[in-house]
Design a protein around this motif. Structure first.
Motif, PDB file in Angstrom:
ATOM      1  N   LYS A   2       0.814  -1.187   0.000  1.00  0.00           N
ATOM      2  CA  LYS A   2       0.000   0.000   0.000  1.00  0.00           C
ATOM      3  C   LYS A   2       0.861   1.255   0.000  1.00  0.00           C
ATOM      4  O   LYS A   2       0.618   2.227  -0.700  1.00  0.00           O
ATOM      5  N   ARG A   3       1.954   1.190   0.853  1.00  0.00           N
ATOM      6  CA  ARG A   3       2.875   2.321   0.935  1.00  0.00           C
ATOM      7  C   ARG A   3       3.603   2.525  -0.391  1.00  0.00           C
ATOM      8  O   ARG A   3       3.791   3.641  -0.845  1.00  0.00           O
ATOM      9  N   ALA A   4       3.985   1.424  -1.018  1.00  0.00           N
ATOM     10  CA  ALA A   4       4.675   1.502  -2.308  1.00  0.00           C
ATOM     11  C   ALA A   4       3.773   2.110  -3.367  1.00  0.00           C
ATOM     12  O   ALA A   4       4.215   2.867  -4.241  1.00  0.00           O
ATOM     13  N   GLY A   5       2.494   1.820  -3.278  1.00  0.00           N
ATOM     14  CA  GLY A   5       1.536   2.375  -4.237  1.00  0.00           C
ATOM     15  C   GLY A   5       1.404   3.879  -4.089  1.00  0.00           C
ATOM     16  O   GLY A   5       1.292   4.607  -5.077  1.00  0.00           O
ATOM     17  N   ILE A   6       1.413   4.317  -2.807  1.00  0.00           N
ATOM     18  CA  ILE A   6       1.310   5.747  -2.551  1.00  0.00           C
ATOM     19  C   ILE A   6       2.535   6.479  -3.103  1.00  0.00           C
ATOM     20  O   ILE A   6       2.421   7.540  -3.731  1.00  0.00           O
ATOM     21  N   ILE A   7       3.708   5.878  -2.852  1.00  0.00           N
ATOM     22  CA  ILE A   7       4.962   6.493  -3.336  1.00  0.00           C
ATOM     23  C   ILE A   7       4.947   6.578  -4.855  1.00  0.00           C
ATOM     24  O   ILE A   7       5.328   7.600  -5.437  1.00  0.00           O
ATOM     25  N   PHE A   8       4.495   5.500  -5.486  1.00  0.00           N
ATOM     26  CA  PHE A   8       4.427   5.492  -6.954  1.00  0.00           C
ATOM     27  C   PHE A   8       3.455   6.561  -7.463  1.00  0.00           C
ATOM     28  O   PHE A   8       3.738   7.271  -8.436  1.00  0.00           O
ATOM     29  N   PHE A   9       2.326   6.668  -6.753  1.00  0.00           N
ATOM     30  CA  PHE A   9       1.327   7.665  -7.139  1.00  0.00           C
ATOM     31  C   PHE A   9       1.888   9.084  -7.023  1.00  0.00           C
ATOM     32  O   PHE A   9       1.715   9.916  -7.909  1.00  0.00           O
ATOM     33  N   LEU A  10       2.592   9.346  -5.895  1.00  0.00           N
ATOM     34  CA  LEU A  10       3.209  10.658  -5.703  1.00  0.00           C
ATOM     35  C   LEU A  10       4.286  10.934  -6.758  1.00  0.00           C
ATOM     36  O   LEU A  10       4.441  12.072  -7.230  1.00  0.00           O
ATOM     37  N   PHE A  11       5.012   9.873  -7.118  1.00  0.00           N
ATOM     38  CA  PHE A  11       6.056  10.004  -8.136  1.00  0.00           C
ATOM     39  C   PHE A  11       5.445  10.384  -9.490  1.00  0.00           C
ATOM     40  O   PHE A  11       5.962  11.248 -10.209  1.00  0.00           O
ATOM     41  N   VAL A  12       4.312   9.737  -9.788  1.00  0.00           N
ATOM     42  CA  VAL A  12       3.621  10.045 -11.043  1.00  0.00           C
ATOM     43  C   VAL A  12       3.148  11.500 -11.054  1.00  0.00           C
ATOM     44  O   VAL A  12       3.291  12.213 -12.053  1.00  0.00           O
ATOM     45  N   ILE A  13       2.603  11.921  -9.898  1.00  0.00           N
ATOM     46  CA  ILE A  13       2.146  13.321  -9.796  1.00  0.00           C
ATOM     47  C   ILE A  13       3.317  14.273  -9.981  1.00  0.00           C
ATOM     48  O   ILE A  13       3.223  15.296 -10.687  1.00  0.00           O
ATOM     49  N   LEU A  14       4.457  13.951  -9.329  1.00  0.00           N
ATOM     50  CA  LEU A  14       5.649  14.794  -9.421  1.00  0.00           C
ATOM     51  C   LEU A  14       6.133  14.911 -10.862  1.00  0.00           C
ATOM     52  O   LEU A  14       6.422  16.013 -11.344  1.00  0.00           O
ATOM     53  N   ILE A  15       6.184  13.776 -11.531  1.00  0.00           N
ATOM     54  CA  ILE A  15       6.628  13.765 -12.928  1.00  0.00           C
ATOM     55  C   ILE A  15       5.669  14.578 -13.791  1.00  0.00           C
ATOM     56  O   ILE A  15       6.079  15.349 -14.660  1.00  0.00           O
ATOM     57  N   THR A  16       4.385  14.428 -13.516  1.00  0.00           N
ATOM     58  CA  THR A  16       3.370  15.169 -14.280  1.00  0.00           C
ATOM     59  C   THR A  16       3.536  16.672 -14.076  1.00  0.00           C
ATOM     60  O   THR A  16       3.471  17.457 -15.029  1.00  0.00           O
ATOM     61  N   VAL A  17       3.747  17.058 -12.806  1.00  0.00           N
ATOM     62  CA  VAL A  17       3.925  18.482 -12.490  1.00  0.00           C
ATOM     63  C   VAL A  17       5.165  19.031 -13.178  1.00  0.00           C
ATOM     64  O   VAL A  17       5.154  20.129 -13.755  1.00  0.00           O
ATOM     65  N   VAL A  18       6.256  18.256 -13.112  1.00  0.00           N
ATOM     66  CA  VAL A  18       7.516  18.686 -13.737  1.00  0.00           C
ATOM     67  C   VAL A  18       7.332  18.876 -15.240  1.00  0.00           C
ATOM     68  O   VAL A  18       7.775  19.882 -15.809  1.00  0.00           O
ATOM     69  N   PHE A  19       6.688  17.908 -15.858  1.00  0.00           N
ATOM     70  CA  PHE A  19       6.451  18.004 -17.302  1.00  0.00           C
ATOM     71  C   PHE A  19       5.538  19.184 -17.639  1.00  0.00           C
ATOM     72  O   PHE A  19       5.740  19.874 -18.643  1.00  0.00           O
ATOM     73  N   GLN A  20       4.530  19.409 -16.775  1.00  0.00           N
ATOM     74  CA  GLN A  20       3.600  20.507 -17.013  1.00  0.00           C
ATOM     75  C   GLN A  20       4.317  21.862 -16.883  1.00  0.00           C
ATOM     76  O   GLN A  20       4.116  22.764 -17.703  1.00  0.00           O
ATOM     77  N   ILE A  21       5.153  21.974 -15.840  1.00  0.00           N
ATOM     78  CA  ILE A  21       5.914  23.210 -15.652  1.00  0.00           C
ATOM     79  C   ILE A  21       6.865  23.427 -16.829  1.00  0.00           C
ATOM     80  O   ILE A  21       6.985  24.533 -17.353  1.00  0.00           O
ATOM     81  N   SER A  22       7.523  22.345 -17.233  1.00  0.00           N
ATOM     82  CA  SER A  22       8.443  22.423 -18.373  1.00  0.00           C
ATOM     83  C   SER A  22       7.706  22.850 -19.633  1.00  0.00           C
ATOM     84  O   SER A  22       8.218  23.655 -20.424  1.00  0.00           O
ATOM     85  N   TYR A  23       6.501  22.333 -19.800  1.00  0.00           N
ATOM     86  CA  TYR A  23       5.687  22.681 -20.965  1.00  0.00           C
ATOM     87  C   TYR A  23       5.302  24.158 -20.933  1.00  0.00           C
ATOM     88  O   TYR A  23       5.412  24.877 -21.931  1.00  0.00           O
ATOM     89  N   LEU A  24       4.831  24.617 -19.761  1.00  0.00           N
ATOM     90  CA  LEU A  24       4.397  26.005 -19.630  1.00  0.00           C
ATOM     91  C   LEU A  24       5.571  26.985 -19.720  1.00  0.00           C
ATOM     92  O   LEU A  24       5.415  28.115 -20.187  1.00  0.00           O
ATOM     93  N   MET A  25       6.740  26.560 -19.254  1.00  0.00           N
ATOM     94  CA  MET A  25       7.925  27.429 -19.302  1.00  0.00           C
ATOM     95  C   MET A  25       8.561  27.441 -20.682  1.00  0.00           C
ATOM     96  O   MET A  25       9.283  28.377 -21.032  1.00  0.00           O
ATOM     97  N   GLY A  26       8.297  26.421 -21.465  1.00  0.00           N
ATOM     98  CA  GLY A  26       8.967  26.266 -22.753  1.00  0.00           C
ATOM     99  C   GLY A  26       8.457  27.237 -23.810  1.00  0.00           C
ATOM    100  O   GLY A  26       7.448  27.927 -23.627  1.00  0.00           O
ATOM    101  N   PRO A  27       9.160  27.294 -24.941  1.00  0.00           N
ATOM    102  CA  PRO A  27       8.754  28.184 -26.032  1.00  0.00           C
ATOM    103  C   PRO A  27       7.455  27.729 -26.673  1.00  0.00           C
ATOM    104  O   PRO A  27       7.162  26.539 -26.741  1.00  0.00           O
ATOM    105  N   VAL A  28       6.681  28.684 -27.148  1.00  0.00           N
ATOM    106  CA  VAL A  28       5.420  28.376 -27.814  1.00  0.00           C
ATOM    107  C   VAL A  28       5.692  27.719 -29.162  1.00  0.00           C
ATOM    108  O   VAL A  28       4.986  26.804 -29.580  1.00  0.00           O
TER     109      VAL A  28
END
Length: 332
Positions: A2-28
């Motif tokens: 259960k704990r491993a699932g939570i960590i994986f879920f948080l990791f997915v969220i983190l990766i998503t946020v990073v990609f989203q920030i990178s997308y928004l910061m990137g050139p149009v």
């Protein structure tokens, strides 16, 4: 598990946020080469600018831009001006541009010896204004003590004082601002020297600049400029007509390869064959060597000179010697 699932879920969220920030910061548009002009007016707020940037297609999200500006503290450091921005710039590149005030500029070189008309033509090539607009502004006095207010005898008020140099000019500058920049450069380099000159008791700074412009057009070899200067001052002292071909060229509708005898009859105050003394104003923008020569003429009693094919000159003290030298050269 259960704990491993939570960590994986948080990791997915983190990766998503990073990609989203990178997308928004990137050139149009990463491949865009075109520039988009952006004018930031004084008093424009960071939020207003975010909306403008989004509408121009330079950032993906004004909301994200506002967050970045608030977190970095840059929202109060924007500088007004005209900017050239590519859609291939990322958000931080754009913000850096606006905070550092790296406004749009262009580089233009004004060669020594250019007249006002040639300067106007050169500036018209790189600005949004035509030659005629620049020529109109060339008769503004700019409240400068060395400029003549009357244009009855001179062609352009600014003739001779638009300092020849390479300038980096803000693209939003109007013609009068460009001319003011060039006048200030002239003042910075030469105004004090003109006022403090040993010639100041006999000649005004304006008259010295007329002489410098004549030297600029007559002598192309640096070492000969003080000699041409000496001839001019010697002739003025003896009240002899200057008889300078360059002043005839300036009075003609168009420049010729050589001055003809018929050109010497042109009706103009710039005709130094028909009128004694200096022409009413400078005939070009002289360079440093010519101004220096006008301030420090050679200690020679020459009264005559003529040009050789290589651009150099032969100088003489008497008319008899002047004619003799010409005959000797023709004989050779």
């Amino acid at each position: 598990m259960k704990r491993a699932g939570i960590i994986f879920f948080l990791f997915v969220i983190l990766i998503t946020v990073v990609f989203q920030i990178s997308y928004l910061m990137g050139p149009v548009d990463r491949n865009a080469e075109r520039f988009v002009s952006l004018r930031v007016k004084p008093g424009t707020t960071s939020r207003e600018l975010g909306e403008i940037l989004e509408n121009l297609g330079l950032i993906r999200s004004k909301s994200f831009y506002n967050v970045v500006m608030a977190l970095t503290g840059y929202d109060s450091k924007l500088k007004a001006g005209l900017y050239d921005i590519k859609p291939s710039y990322n958000m931080m590149e754009i913000i850096s541009l606006l905070v550092e005030g790296r406004i749009a500029t262009y580089k233009v070189t004004i060669p020594e010896g250019f007249s006002v008309e040639e300067i106007a033509e050169r500036l018209a090539e790189v600005t949004l204004y035509n030659k005629e607009t620049f020529l109109q502004k060339a008769n503004l006095v700019f409240n400068k003590p060395y400029l003549q207010e009357s244009t009855s005898n001179i062609r352009y008020v600014l003739e001779g004082f638009l300092y020849p140099d390479t300038y980096v000019i803000p693209r939003e500058y109007k013609p009068e601002q460009i001319f003011k920049l060039m006048l200030e450069e002239f003042e910075r380099r030469w105004w004090d020297k003109l006022q403090d000159s040993s010639l100041a008791s006999k000649y005004s700074p304006y008259e010295i600049m007329i002489i410098a412009s004549l030297i600029e057009e007559e002598a192309k070899i640096k070492e000969e400029k003080p000699l041409v200067s000496a001839v001019i001052y010697n002739r003025l002292k003896k009240r002899m007509p200057l008889q300078i071909d360059a002043s005839i060229q300036y009075s003609l509708p168009a420049r010729k390869e050589r001055v003809l005898y018929s050109d010497l009859q042109v009706v103009s105050r710039y005709n130094t064959y028909r009128h004694y003394g200096l022409p009413p104003g400078p005939i070009c923008s002289p360079g440093d060597d010519s101004i220096e020569a006008a301030l420090k003429p050679a200690e020679k009693d020459y009264l005559f000179y003529f040009a050789l094919e290589d651009g150099s000159h032969k100088f003489s003290r008497t008319y008899h010697k002047h004619i003799k030298l010409q005959q000797e050269l023709k004989g050779n």
